[in-house]
Design a protein around this motif. Structure first.
Motif, mmCIF file in Angstrom:
data_model
loop_
_atom_site.group_PDB
_atom_site.id
_atom_site.type_symbol
_atom_site.label_atom_id
_atom_site.label_comp_id
_atom_site.label_asym_id
_atom_site.label_seq_id
_atom_site.Cartn_x
_atom_site.Cartn_y
_atom_site.Cartn_z
ATOM 1 N N ARG A 1 -13.264 -5.397 11.583
ATOM 2 C CA ARG A 1 -12.838 -5.465 12.982
ATOM 3 C C ARG A 1 -11.802 -6.555 13.194
ATOM 4 N N GLY A 2 -12.062 -7.738 12.625
ATOM 5 C CA GLY A 2 -11.189 -8.872 12.878
ATOM 6 C C GLY A 2 -9.943 -8.900 12.030
ATOM 7 N N MET A 3 -9.993 -8.273 10.863
ATOM 8 C CA MET A 3 -8.856 -8.291 9.945
ATOM 9 C C MET A 3 -8.760 -6.928 9.270
ATOM 10 N N PRO A 4 -8.348 -5.917 10.019
ATOM 11 C CA PRO A 4 -8.375 -4.548 9.489
ATOM 12 C C PRO A 4 -7.465 -4.336 8.284
ATOM 13 N N GLU A 5 -6.486 -5.216 8.104
ATOM 14 C CA GLU A 5 -5.585 -5.060 6.953
ATOM 15 C C GLU A 5 -6.253 -5.450 5.634
ATOM 16 N N LEU A 6 -7.414 -6.104 5.694
ATOM 17 C CA LEU A 6 -8.139 -6.489 4.482
ATOM 18 C C LEU A 6 -8.911 -5.282 3.958
ATOM 19 N N SER A 7 -8.580 -4.838 2.767
ATOM 20 C CA SER A 7 -9.224 -3.646 2.206
ATOM 21 C C SER A 7 -10.630 -3.979 1.710
ATOM 22 N N ASP A 8 -11.412 -2.931 1.464
ATOM 23 C CA ASP A 8 -12.745 -3.132 0.886
ATOM 24 C C ASP A 8 -12.650 -3.880 -0.441
ATOM 25 N N ARG B 1 0.805 -1.235 0.000
ATOM 26 C CA ARG B 1 0.000 0.000 0.000
ATOM 27 C C ARG B 1 0.834 1.279 0.000
ATOM 28 N N ASP B 2 2.136 1.164 -0.131
ATOM 29 C CA ASP B 2 3.000 2.335 -0.219
ATOM 30 C C ASP B 2 2.905 2.874 -1.644
ATOM 31 N N SER B 3 2.214 3.983 -1.813
ATOM 32 C CA SER B 3 1.955 4.497 -3.156
ATOM 33 C C SER B 3 3.235 4.884 -3.882
ATOM 34 N N ARG B 4 4.231 5.358 -3.144
ATOM 35 C CA ARG B 4 5.500 5.712 -3.779
ATOM 36 C C ARG B 4 6.192 4.478 -4.345
ATOM 37 N N LYS B 5 6.207 3.387 -3.566
ATOM 38 C CA LYS B 5 6.809 2.149 -4.072
ATOM 39 C C LYS B 5 6.015 1.601 -5.254
ATOM 40 N N CYS B 6 4.695 1.715 -5.187
ATOM 41 C CA CYS B 6 3.878 1.267 -6.316
ATOM 42 C C CYS B 6 4.313 1.975 -7.599
ATOM 43 N N HIS B 7 4.448 3.280 -7.511
ATOM 44 C CA HIS B 7 4.856 4.051 -8.685
ATOM 45 C C HIS B 7 6.269 3.687 -9.119
ATOM 46 N N ASP B 8 7.196 3.661 -8.170
ATOM 47 C CA ASP B 8 8.601 3.482 -8.523
ATOM 48 C C ASP B 8 8.902 2.081 -9.043
#
Length: 341
Positions: free
Chosen positions: A284-291, A101-108
């Motif tokens: 709640r149980g897995m906040p790292e899971l995005s929509d 989820r690091d947008s800078r790394k995504c771009h680079d």
């Protein structure tokens, strides 16, 4: 396994095949290592194997090289490390990506790194580029039986947006773009492990949800890539075209849940939550899971992939349950006692 024809349509004149090296970028990753195994395993004699170069940020310790295989160190975030990497190569296979989820790394990494690779490929006279992207460039569904060209991209994350940018650069360079959806098999650290985490933390499944998804075993995806590497280099193909890559039969996610619970000894999830309630429980149980990731598991996302199987002549294989059985021991070891969850 069937291959592509060795002659131009309507002509007995042989079509030229790749004679130079194949540069495989990301060959130590999940998909890239499967492609490497496939390319190495297909050679029935050293003289029939293409010269393989594997570009990786961290080549394996000891660099276990065999005849015709060489590891190169290169970092997509540092274009200076890519100089000369494509020299002597006929084919560039690009399987590397950053999905965090690091947008800078995504771009680079995904966008700028792919552009830098393509510049090297152009300088070296590489004649074919194959890029493994993702169907996530379409964003969240529901998507049902979509063919290539029927749905405009709508990426829902920085990772997907940057990979779409990479796709466009590859297509501008008349390369081939592959869009698998959910990839599974030995080495999978995201798809099935994420579902296992969700089932452990939220032992429920949305009521009335029988979503279907396009799945492909990593080794079947690798067979597609290898067929494109072997394909004639002459005219007649559709350069710059994207292809969906999945088994022709979509998989009901509820069936995968049943198999995974049996594999891990988990109780079958209760079906006592509405889709909206399940999303709240998952947050709640897995906040790292995005929509978006939640939608991939609980909404229809399946795509018509018939074009790539026709183009390559590759048999899609026996389907999900047989393929999952082949990698079940790996998942059992990796996910045992909550490891990776």
């Amino acid at each position: 396994m069937a291959g592509l024809p060795a002659t131009e349509p309507g002509s007995a004149r042989p079509v030229e095949r790749a004679s130079g090296a194949v540069l495989l970028v990301g060959g130590t990753g999940f998909i890239g290592s499967a492609v490497l195994r496939q390319l190495l395993g297909e050679a029935d004699a050293p003289r029939t194997a293409p010269q393989l170069r594997v570009l990786s940020r961290r080549p394996p310790a000891g660099r276990p090289e065999t005849a015709g295989l060489r590891y190169l160190a290169g970092d997509l975030m540092d274009r200076s490390t890519l100089r000369g990497s494509c020299s002597g190569a006929d084919v560039l296979v690009h399987t590397a990506s950053y999905v965090g989820r690091d947008s800078r790394k995504c771009h680079d990494i995904n966008y700028a790194g792919t552009q830098a690779l393509l510049e090297e490929a152009q300088r070296a006279g590489v004649r074919r580029v194959v890029y493994v992207s993702t169907a996530s460039v379409y964003g969240s569904g529901p998507h049902r039986g979509v063919r290539e060209g029927e749905l405009g991209p709508a990426p829902g994350s920085a990772a997907s947006a940057s990979r779409l940018g990479a796709e466009r650069a590859v297509r501008d360079a008349r390369g081939i773009v592959l869009r698998p959806h959910l990839v599974y098999g030995a080495g999978d650290r995201w798809f099935v492990p994420a579902l296992a985490r969700l089932l452990r933390r939220v032992p429920a499944w949305p009521m009335g949800v029988s979503s279907a998804g396009s799945l492909v075993a990593v080794d079947d995806l690798a067979r597609i890539v290898a067929a494109l590497v072997r394909a004639p280099l002459g005219p007649g193909a559709e350069p710059g075209e994207p292809y969906h890559v999945a088994h022709p039969s979509p998989v009901r996610m509820r069936r995968l849940v049943v198999l995974l619970c049996g594999l891990l000894g988990l109780p079958q999830p209760r079906t006592c939550a509405s889709p909206e309630e399940h999303r709240v429980l998952a947050a709640r149980g897995m906040p790292e899971l995005s929509d978006h990731q939640h939608a991939l598991l609980t909404q229809d996302h399946w795509y018509d992939s018939s074009r790539i199987w026709r183009r390559t002549g590759v048999d899609p294989g026996p389907g999900f349950e047989d393929r999952f059985a082949q990698c079940a021991d790996w998942y059992r070891r990796h996910l045992a006692d909550g490891v990776g969850t």
